[in-house]
Design a protein around this motif. Structure first.
Motif, PDB file in Angstrom:
ATOM      1  N   THR A 106       0.828  -1.206   0.000  1.00  0.00           N
ATOM      2  CA  THR A 106       0.000   0.000   0.000  1.00  0.00           C
ATOM      3  C   THR A 106       0.861   1.254   0.000  1.00  0.00           C
ATOM      4  O   THR A 106       0.625   2.183  -0.783  1.00  0.00           O
ATOM      5  CB  THR A 106      -0.945   0.001   1.216  1.00  0.00           C
ATOM      6  OG1 THR A 106      -1.739  -1.187   1.186  1.00  0.00           O
ATOM      7  CG2 THR A 106      -1.848   1.217   1.214  1.00  0.00           C
ATOM      8  N   GLY A 107       1.854   1.287   0.865  1.00  0.00           N
ATOM      9  CA  GLY A 107       2.748   2.442   0.923  1.00  0.00           C
ATOM     10  C   GLY A 107       3.541   2.621  -0.357  1.00  0.00           C
ATOM     11  O   GLY A 107       3.738   3.755  -0.835  1.00  0.00           O
ATOM     12  N   SER A 108       3.991   1.530  -0.932  1.00  0.00           N
ATOM     13  CA  SER A 108       4.768   1.605  -2.160  1.00  0.00           C
ATOM     14  C   SER A 108       3.919   2.072  -3.335  1.00  0.00           C
ATOM     15  O   SER A 108       4.367   2.875  -4.164  1.00  0.00           O
ATOM     16  CB  SER A 108       5.396   0.247  -2.469  1.00  0.00           C
ATOM     17  OG  SER A 108       6.225   0.344  -3.588  1.00  0.00           O
ATOM     18  N   ILE A 109       2.679   1.595  -3.424  1.00  0.00           N
ATOM     19  CA  ILE A 109       1.788   2.061  -4.485  1.00  0.00           C
ATOM     20  C   ILE A 109       1.503   3.548  -4.309  1.00  0.00           C
ATOM     21  O   ILE A 109       1.521   4.315  -5.275  1.00  0.00           O
ATOM     22  CB  ILE A 109       0.485   1.228  -4.521  1.00  0.00           C
ATOM     23  CG1 ILE A 109       0.774  -0.153  -5.110  1.00  0.00           C
ATOM     24  CG2 ILE A 109      -0.606   1.936  -5.317  1.00  0.00           C
ATOM     25  CD1 ILE A 109      -0.400  -1.100  -5.079  1.00  0.00           C
ATOM     26  N   ALA A 110       1.255   3.974  -3.076  1.00  0.00           N
ATOM     27  CA  ALA A 110       0.999   5.394  -2.830  1.00  0.00           C
ATOM     28  C   ALA A 110       2.204   6.239  -3.224  1.00  0.00           C
ATOM     29  O   ALA A 110       2.061   7.303  -3.836  1.00  0.00           O
ATOM     30  CB  ALA A 110       0.657   5.607  -1.361  1.00  0.00           C
ATOM     31  N   TYR A 111       3.386   5.779  -2.893  1.00  0.00           N
ATOM     32  CA  TYR A 111       4.598   6.522  -3.259  1.00  0.00           C
ATOM     33  C   TYR A 111       4.799   6.547  -4.766  1.00  0.00           C
ATOM     34  O   TYR A 111       5.070   7.595  -5.350  1.00  0.00           O
ATOM     35  CB  TYR A 111       5.818   5.902  -2.576  1.00  0.00           C
ATOM     36  CG  TYR A 111       7.125   6.474  -3.079  1.00  0.00           C
ATOM     37  CD1 TYR A 111       7.518   7.754  -2.723  1.00  0.00           C
ATOM     38  CD2 TYR A 111       7.952   5.744  -3.924  1.00  0.00           C
ATOM     39  CE1 TYR A 111       8.709   8.294  -3.193  1.00  0.00           C
ATOM     40  CE2 TYR A 111       9.136   6.268  -4.395  1.00  0.00           C
ATOM     41  CZ  TYR A 111       9.517   7.542  -4.022  1.00  0.00           C
ATOM     42  OH  TYR A 111      10.683   8.072  -4.497  1.00  0.00           O
ATOM     43  N   ASN A 112       4.665   5.411  -5.412  1.00  0.00           N
ATOM     44  CA  ASN A 112       4.878   5.334  -6.857  1.00  0.00           C
ATOM     45  C   ASN A 112       3.827   6.118  -7.639  1.00  0.00           C
ATOM     46  O   ASN A 112       4.114   6.639  -8.709  1.00  0.00           O
ATOM     47  CB  ASN A 112       4.916   3.884  -7.325  1.00  0.00           C
ATOM     48  CG  ASN A 112       6.226   3.217  -6.996  1.00  0.00           C
ATOM     49  OD1 ASN A 112       7.268   3.836  -7.034  1.00  0.00           O
ATOM     50  ND2 ASN A 112       6.161   1.939  -6.651  1.00  0.00           N
ATOM     51  N   TRP A 113       2.596   6.200  -7.128  1.00  0.00           N
ATOM     52  CA  TRP A 113       1.560   6.935  -7.837  1.00  0.00           C
ATOM     53  C   TRP A 113       1.829   8.446  -7.814  1.00  0.00           C
ATOM     54  O   TRP A 113       1.299   9.180  -8.639  1.00  0.00           O
ATOM     55  CB  TRP A 113       0.191   6.628  -7.262  1.00  0.00           C
ATOM     56  CG  TRP A 113      -0.693   6.058  -8.317  1.00  0.00           C
ATOM     57  CD1 TRP A 113      -1.646   6.724  -9.001  1.00  0.00           C
ATOM     58  CD2 TRP A 113      -0.673   4.738  -8.853  1.00  0.00           C
ATOM     59  NE1 TRP A 113      -2.236   5.885  -9.921  1.00  0.00           N
ATOM     60  CE2 TRP A 113      -1.658   4.663  -9.848  1.00  0.00           C
ATOM     61  CE3 TRP A 113       0.087   3.587  -8.580  1.00  0.00           C
ATOM     62  CZ2 TRP A 113      -1.913   3.510 -10.577  1.00  0.00           C
ATOM     63  CZ3 TRP A 113      -0.167   2.459  -9.298  1.00  0.00           C
ATOM     64  CH2 TRP A 113      -1.140   2.413 -10.285  1.00  0.00           C
TER      65      TRP A 113
END
Length: 87
Positions: free
Chosen positions: A32-39
């Motif tokens: 979740t954190g990685s998707i939020a960062y990458n988005w």
């Protein structure tokens, strides 16, 4: 200081009893954190964002599994010492 030690021990005991739930929660929070960062990075393709998120979550999961193994080893070792001291 003693209160902090009892909190740590209760947390350790919960992790020992719920290993899979702990690792799963870490994986979910990692992805979740990685998707939020990458988005937040607009110059990447969506497929690359998803691949990066999966890789970050996979690395976090491996670290969590290694941590669970260390906790298990520590518990076995302290359990053996307790049994030996009783005899």
């Amino acid at each position: 200081m003693a209160d902090a030690k009892t909190q740590f021990e209760s947390l350790r005991k919960w992790v020992v009893e719920h290993k899979l739930r702990t690792v799963g929660s870490l994986w979910l929070s990692g992805i979740t954190g990685s998707i939020a960062y990458n988005w937040s990075r607009p110059n990447m393709k969506t497929s690359v964002k998803i691949i990066h998120a999966r890789l970050h979550a996979q690395a976090l999961t491996l670290a969590a599994l290694a941590g669970a193994a260390v906790v298990e080893y520590y518990d076995k070792k302290t359990e053996q010492k307790a049994v030996e001291s009783r005899h």
